[in-house]
Write an enzyme that holds these catalytic residues in place. Structure first.
Site, short mmCIF file in Angstrom:
data_model
loop_
_atom_site.label_atom_id
_atom_site.label_comp_id
_atom_site.label_asym_id
_atom_site.label_seq_id
_atom_site.Cartn_x
_atom_site.Cartn_y
_atom_site.Cartn_z
N LYS A 71 39.41 87.36 56.19
CA LYS A 71 40.07 87.45 57.50
C LYS A 71 40.40 88.91 57.83
O LYS A 71 40.12 89.38 58.94
CB LYS A 71 41.34 86.58 57.51
CG LYS A 71 41.04 85.10 57.24
CD LYS A 71 42.29 84.23 57.29
CE LYS A 71 43.26 84.51 56.18
NZ LYS A 71 42.73 84.27 54.82
N THR A 72 40.98 89.62 56.88
CA THR A 72 41.33 91.02 57.13
C THR A 72 40.07 91.84 57.39
O THR A 72 40.02 92.69 58.29
CB THR A 72 42.07 91.61 55.89
OG1 THR A 72 43.15 90.73 55.58
CG2 THR A 72 42.59 93.00 56.16
N ASP A 116 48.78 89.69 60.01
CA ASP A 116 48.46 88.77 58.92
C ASP A 116 49.60 87.76 58.77
O ASP A 116 50.74 88.07 59.14
CB ASP A 116 48.29 89.59 57.63
CG ASP A 116 47.46 88.83 56.61
OD1 ASP A 116 46.94 87.75 56.93
OD2 ASP A 116 47.32 89.33 55.48
N THR A 165 46.79 81.29 56.85
CA THR A 165 46.29 80.33 55.85
C THR A 165 46.74 78.93 56.23
O THR A 165 46.35 77.96 55.61
CB THR A 165 46.87 80.67 54.45
OG1 THR A 165 48.28 80.86 54.60
CG2 THR A 165 46.25 81.93 53.90
N ARG A 224 37.16 87.34 47.34
CA ARG A 224 38.13 88.15 46.60
C ARG A 224 38.13 87.80 45.12
O ARG A 224 38.25 88.68 44.27
CB ARG A 224 39.54 88.00 47.18
CG ARG A 224 40.56 88.80 46.37
CD ARG A 224 41.95 88.80 46.97
NE ARG A 224 41.97 89.48 48.24
CZ ARG A 224 42.64 89.06 49.30
NH1 ARG A 224 43.34 87.95 49.23
NH2 ARG A 224 42.61 89.74 50.41
#
Ligand code: ADP
Length: 344
Positions: A71-72, A116, A165, A224
């Site tokens: 997302k980032t 975020d 999330t 990640r």
């Protein structure tokens, strides 16, 4: 290989917590480098191109999905690909309207504001954003009590990228103010293999394809996680294997991180065992958190989604129960020998 390594019980919690330096160094710099999520990428390209042709800012974007799915990275790419600057903030740092006003008044035309964990904005701050998102104005309150008055400030057209999330926790009015909604799904193993190869190249370590596949298969669909695995395994390769990750080195690295052949960690296994021990009675999150010694939110956001996705746990309004496969991996038989076990 190596002297008596202790398995790291926190491998996943650590693996899923953002590490800005490390994540940043492996972050794709263009949409072309972004692996997988092809429909999201295609929609982004279209939105950026269309807004560019009109000379406008891209529509506000809501990105949802589990931690570590990109997302980032996508927020950065919206800014890069539209030739604008990115401003970042995490919702928990925006507790007062003044915090938000400080951010908004620094924006320039076309800039991307990335927030975020947008579901964690306090209601008051969220409402303040509505006018900024819709009408590009900011009403600043001056003074309090009877002398209170507000001043309206015009804002440049900007793009808000909100990441969450937990899309379900967003209020309907807030959600409806985002023109573009995209949900990131866990990646398939082939995409994770590609990500592992790309990262290995950037880190300057050799990686066999079979080794990449071993890491990818245990990375719970998450870039990640595969990157963190790679980083830990690279240390091992560098010190003990000529800077080359063979399948043996990958397996040894995973073993040292406490990741088993099903991709489960110590916390996953504890969750399965705690639920199994309840003997078929649904288990609540608080009970699980107390039994395992982990924070409730971490269990719910980081560990549980994977156990649900691979069909080991079932979530009911009463609590969590195991599927027959969950019982099998917990090594504890269902209470009635499996007769009444829930179907997969
Ligand atoms: P999120 O914001 O969803 O928690 P990030 O955007 O921080 O996730 O991504 C976590 C890490 O995974 C970063 O190092 C990023 O470079 C990498 N990553 C995420 N998605 C991709 C992708 N599609 N291709 C390559 N690397 C990715």
């Amino acid at each position: 290989m190596g002297p008596n390594p202790a398995a790291d019980p926190n491998a996943y919690a650590e693996a899923l917590a953002p590490d800005h330096t490390f994540d940043g160094s492996l972050r794709p710099k263009t949409l072309d480098e972004f692996v997988g999520q092809s429909s999201v990428v295609a929609n982004f390209r279209l939105a950026i191109r269309a807004a560019g042709d009109r000379g406008e800012a891209v529509d506000h974007i809501l990105l949802s999905g589990l931690p570590g799915l990109g997302k980032t990275t996508l927020a950065h790419l919206v800014a890069t690909e539209s030739g604008s600057s990115l401003h970042e903030a995490a919702a928990p740092t925006l507790q007062r309207a003044a915090d938000l006003a400080g951010l908004l008044t620094r924006l320039e035309k076309g800039d991307v504001l990335f927030i975020d964990e947008v579901h964690r904005l306090p209601g008051g701050v969220e409402e303040y954003l509505y006018a900024a998102m819709e009408d590009f104005v900011l009403d600043i309150m001056l003074d309090a009590g009877p002398a209170a008055r507000s001043v309206r400030v015009d804002l440049p057209r900007f793009t808000l990228v909100g990441a969450t999330t937990r899309e379900g926790l967003l209020s309907a009015p807030f959600r409806s103010r985002f023109g573009i909604h995209e949900r990131l799904e866990p990646y398939d193993a082939d995409d994770l293999v590609r990500i592992a190869h790309r990262s290995a190249y950037l880190l300057g370590v050799g990686l066999d394809t079979d080794a990449a596949r071993l890491l990818a298969d245990r990375a719970r669909g998450t870039p990640r996680v595969v990157n963190r695995f790679l980083r830990r395994v690279r240390d091992l390769a560098q010190v003990e294997a000529d800077n080359h990750i063979s399948p043996e080195v990958a397996l040894e690295g995973l073993r040292r991180m406490g990741v088993d052949e099903h991709g489960l960690t110590r916390v996953d296994r504890l969750m399965l065992k705690s639920i199994a021990h309840a003997g078929g009675i649904p288990v609540g999150l608080k009970t699980l958190a107390a039994a395992i010694g982990e924070d409730e939110r971490t269990l719910e956001d980081v560990y549980e989604p994977h156990l649900l996705r691979i069909g080991l746990v079932l979530k009911t309004p009463q609590g969590r129960r195991l599927t027959p496969r969950g019982h099998e991996l917990a090594g504890i038989a269902p209470p009635d020998g499996g007769q009444g076990a829930l179907p997969l």
